[in-house]
Motif scaffolding. Structure first.
Motif, PDB file in Angstrom:
ATOM      1  N   MET A 364       0.831  -1.205   0.000  1.00 53.30           N
ATOM      2  CA  MET A 364       0.000   0.000   0.000  1.00 53.30           C
ATOM      3  C   MET A 364       0.870   1.263   0.000  1.00 53.30           C
ATOM      4  SD  MET A 364      -3.097  -1.114  -0.135  1.00 53.30           S
ATOM      5  CE  MET A 364      -4.017   0.381   0.240  1.00 53.30           C
ATOM      6  N   ALA A 365       0.363   2.306  -0.651  1.00 55.89           N
ATOM      7  CA  ALA A 365       1.064   3.593  -0.695  1.00 55.89           C
ATOM      8  C   ALA A 365       0.058   4.716  -0.490  1.00 55.89           C
ATOM      9  CB  ALA A 365       1.794   3.747  -2.021  1.00 55.89           C
ATOM     10  N   ASP A 366      -0.760   4.567   0.552  1.00 57.23           N
ATOM     11  CA  ASP A 366      -1.852   5.517   0.780  1.00 57.23           C
ATOM     12  C   ASP A 366      -1.688   6.318   2.061  1.00 57.23           C
ATOM     13  OD1 ASP A 366      -2.186   3.420   2.511  1.00 57.23           O
ATOM     14  OD2 ASP A 366      -4.320   3.107   2.078  1.00 57.23           O
ATOM     15  N   SER A 367      -0.498   6.295   2.647  1.00 53.76           N
ATOM     16  CA  SER A 367      -0.274   6.991   3.913  1.00 53.76           C
ATOM     17  C   SER A 367       0.431   8.331   3.687  1.00 53.76           C
ATOM     18  CB  SER A 367       0.569   6.122   4.850  1.00 53.76           C
ATOM     19  OG  SER A 367       0.898   6.821   6.034  1.00 53.76           O
ATOM     20  N   ALA A 368       0.134   9.303   4.549  1.00 50.79           N
ATOM     21  CA  ALA A 368       0.814  10.594   4.527  1.00 50.79           C
ATOM     22  C   ALA A 368       1.948  10.642   5.542  1.00 50.79           C
ATOM     23  CB  ALA A 368      -0.180  11.710   4.802  1.00 50.79           C
ATOM     24  N   ASP A 369       2.284   9.507   6.126  1.00 48.34           N
ATOM     25  CA  ASP A 369       3.320   9.412   7.150  1.00 48.34           C
ATOM     26  C   ASP A 369       4.605   8.882   6.507  1.00 48.34           C
ATOM     27  OD1 ASP A 369       4.920   8.999   9.327  1.00 48.34           O
ATOM     28  OD2 ASP A 369       3.592   7.537  10.305  1.00 48.34           O
ATOM     29  N   ARG A 370       5.677   9.661   6.574  1.00 48.75           N
ATOM     30  CA  ARG A 370       6.946   9.245   5.961  1.00 48.75           C
ATOM     31  C   ARG A 370       7.467   7.952   6.579  1.00 48.75           C
ATOM     32  NH1 ARG A 370       9.479  13.300   2.886  1.00 48.75           N
ATOM     33  NH2 ARG A 370      11.461  12.214   3.088  1.00 48.75           N
ATOM     34  N   GLU A 371       7.217   7.743   7.871  1.00 42.78           N
ATOM     35  CA  GLU A 371       7.697   6.530   8.528  1.00 42.78           C
ATOM     36  C   GLU A 371       7.051   5.288   7.938  1.00 42.78           C
ATOM     37  OE1 GLU A 371       9.983   4.166  10.932  1.00 42.78           O
ATOM     38  OE2 GLU A 371      10.180   6.302  10.440  1.00 42.78           O
ATOM     39  N   PHE A 372       5.844   5.430   7.412  1.00 38.14           N
ATOM     40  CA  PHE A 372       5.140   4.326   6.762  1.00 38.14           C
ATOM     41  C   PHE A 372       6.015   3.723   5.660  1.00 38.14           C
ATOM     42  CE2 PHE A 372       2.368   2.625   3.474  1.00 38.14           C
ATOM     43  CZ  PHE A 372       1.364   1.958   4.174  1.00 38.14           C
ATOM     44  N   TYR A 373       6.689   4.589   4.896  1.00 36.86           N
ATOM     45  CA  TYR A 373       7.504   4.121   3.777  1.00 36.86           C
ATOM     46  C   TYR A 373       8.893   3.680   4.213  1.00 36.86           C
ATOM     47  CZ  TYR A 373       3.511   6.128   1.591  1.00 36.86           C
ATOM     48  OH  TYR A 373       2.199   6.396   1.270  1.00 36.86           O
ATOM     49  N   ALA A 374       9.363   4.208   5.343  1.00 35.92           N
ATOM     50  CA  ALA A 374      10.608   3.706   5.910  1.00 35.92           C
ATOM     51  C   ALA A 374      10.457   2.250   6.333  1.00 35.92           C
ATOM     52  CB  ALA A 374      11.037   4.564   7.097  1.00 35.92           C
TER      53      ALA A 374
END
Length: 398
Positions: A364-374
Motif C-alpha cells: 500500500m502507498a496511501d499513507s501521509a506518514d513518511r515513517e510508513f515508507y521507511a
C-alpha cells in the motif's frame, strides 16, 4: 485484477465501459495487408450475429493476447488496457452487423481497439517511470512520499498474456517483446496520442500507411508526417541496444548466472555484491514512489539503510516482466508465517551489467506518514495494483 472473461462481449477483457469515440470506429479500415475473413470466422460470425455469445468468444479469442499488448503499448497500464479491451469488445459485439468482411477480422478489431485507446488517453494522466518524473534523490533523504495521482507505467506480464516472440508482420520494425520493454513503452508515452498510434500500427504491427490513415480517419501524408516525428522522438530516447538483443547476445547460461548472483546477494544482504553488478551510472527506482537513486554511491546508501539493512528477511524467485529479466522479492511476515510479495525487480542490462532496477512495489502507498515508507516491507499488500499470480508467481512462499 480479475482474470479475463472468455465468453460474450467481454471476451477480450474485463473492466469499466467508457464512452465511444463518435465517428472514429473505422469499421472496414486496414483492408490490404491481410487475407479477408476465413471460412471458420465467417461461420462463427454468422452465429454471433444471431446472439450466440459462445461463438463470439471463439471468434475473438485468438486475438486477445496481441490486442491486450497493443492496448498496453498505447496506455502503459495493464488496468487501462483491460478497460480498453472491455470497451472495444462491447463495441465490436454491437457492430457485428456492420462488419462485411472486406477487411480481416484482426484488422477490424485493431481499428476498434486503437480508437478506444485514444479515447482513454484523453481521460487519463500521462504515465511515466520515476526517472522521467524528477531528479535522483539523496539516500539520506529517505524514500519520500507518493503522488496524489497515479502516473506510473505498470509492469506487463507478457509471458502469461501469451505475447509471442519475433515480429508481428514482415514490415514491422520492432519485435513484439521489444515493443513492451520498459524503455520502449516509456518512450511511447512522450508522443502525442495520434503519433503514438501511428508508430505502433506502422512499426510494431506492420500495417501500411494507407491502412493506418483509414483507421485514424486522416490522410496518408499525415500518417507519414506523424511517423517521421514519432520515430525521431522515440529513437532519441531509446538505448542503442534493446533488451532482446542484449539477452540474446549474453545467452541463457550467462543470464542465469546474473540472476542467480543477484538473488543470492539480496538474500544474504550483501550490498557490496549487489553494487559490484551495477553499471557505473545505474539507477534504482520504486514505483509508486517518485523517489529514485542514481550511481554507485546513491544506490549503496539506499540498500544499506533500506531493504538490505538487516531489518527484513527475503526470498527471491526469477521472473520475466516486460520482456526483461526480473526477480520477485518476497518478505517474511510474522503475522502470516510466510514470505509475502513485496516487489518485482525488473532488470535492464547494459552488456552484462545492471543498468536499471525498476522495483514495482506491491504494498500500500496511501499513507501521509513518511515513517510508513521507511517500514514499507511491513505494510499491507495492495492487490488492486497487481498481483504476483498475474506473472505466474506464487502468492506466498513458506
Amino acid at each position: 485484477m480479475g482474470e479475463t472473461p472468455r465468453t460474450g462481449p467481454g471476451a477480450l477483457a474485463a473492466g469499466r465501459v467508457a464512452e465511444g469515440r463518435p465517428g472514429c470506429l473505422g469499421w472496414e479500415a486496414m483492408t490490404t495487408a491481410e487475407p479477408r475473413i476465413t471460412g471458420r470466422e465467417h461461420a462463427l460470425l454468422q452465429r454471433a450475429r444471431g446472439g450466440d455469445e459462445g461463438a463470439y468468444a471463439q471468434l475473438v479469442e485468438p486475438y486477445r493476447g496481441e490486442l491486450h499488448a497493443h492496448c498496453y503499448r498505447m496506455l502503459a497500464s495493464v488496468h487501462d488496457a483491460e478497460d480498453a479491451l472491455q470497451e472495444a469488445s462491447l463495441r465490436a459485439w454491437r457492430a457485428l452487423g456492420r462488419f462485411e468482411g472486406r477487411s480481416s477480422l484482426r484488422s477490424w478489431l485493431y481499428t476498434i481497439a486503437t480508437n478506444t485507446c485514444l479515447n482513454l488517453i484523453a481521460k487519463r494522466p500521462k504515465r511515466v517511470l520515476p526517472l522521467d518524473y524528477g531528479p535522483a534523490t539523496d539516500p539520506h533523504d529517505g524514500l519520500g512520499m507518493p503522488l496524489s495521482e497515479t502516473v506510473w507505467i505498470e509492469p506487463y506480464p507478457d509471458e502469461t498474456v501469451g505475447l509471442e516472440d519475433g515480429f508481428a508482420a514482415p514490415d514491422a520494425r520492432y519485435e513484439q517483446r521489444e515493443s513492451v520493454e520498459l524503455a520502449f513503452v516509456a518512450a511511447l508515452q512522450h508522443l502525442p496520442p495520434n503519433q503514438r498510434a501511428v508508430l505502433i500500427l506502422r512499426e510494431v504491427l506492420g500495417f501500411s500507411a494507407a491502412e493506418v490513415a483509414d483507421t485514424l480517419e486522416t490522410s496518408v501524408a499525415s500518417v507519414n508526417s506523424a511517423l517521421q516525428r514519432a520515430r525521431k522522438t522515440v529513437d532519441d530516447k531509446l538505448p542503442e541496444r534493446s533488451q532482446q538483443a542484449t539477452l540474446r547476445a549474453l545467452g541463457d547460461e550467462r543470464l542465469r548466472a546474473i540472476v542467480d548472483a543477484y538473488m543470492d546477494a539480496l538474500a544474504r544482504g550483501d550490498v557490496a555484491q549487489v553494487v559490484s553488478m551495477l553499471a557505473e551510472d545505474a539507477a534504482w527506482s520504486m514505483p509508486p514512489l517518485p523517489t529514485w537513486f542514481r550511481g554507485i554511491e546513491g544506490i549503496t546508501g539506499f540498500l544499506r539503510f533500506g531493504p538490505l539493512s538487516g531489518a527484513w528477511r527475503w526470498r527471491h524467485l526469477p521472473a520475466r516482466v516486460n520482456g526483461q529479466l526480473a526477480v520477485a522479492a518476497y518478505q517474511w511476515s510474522d503475522d502470516e508465517h510466510a514470505y509475502l510479495p513485496f516487489a518485482l525487480d525488473t532488470i535492464t542490462l547494459e552488456g552484462d551489467r545492471i543498468k536499471e532496477v525498476t522495483a514495482f512495489i506491491t504494498r500500500m502507498a496511501d499513507s501521509a506518514d513518511r515513517e510508513f515508507y521507511a517500514r514499507w516491507p511491513d505494510q499491507p499488500l495492495d492487490r488492486a495494483r497487481f498481483t504476483f499470480e498475474r506473472f505466474g508467481l506464487p502468492a506466498s512462499l513458506d
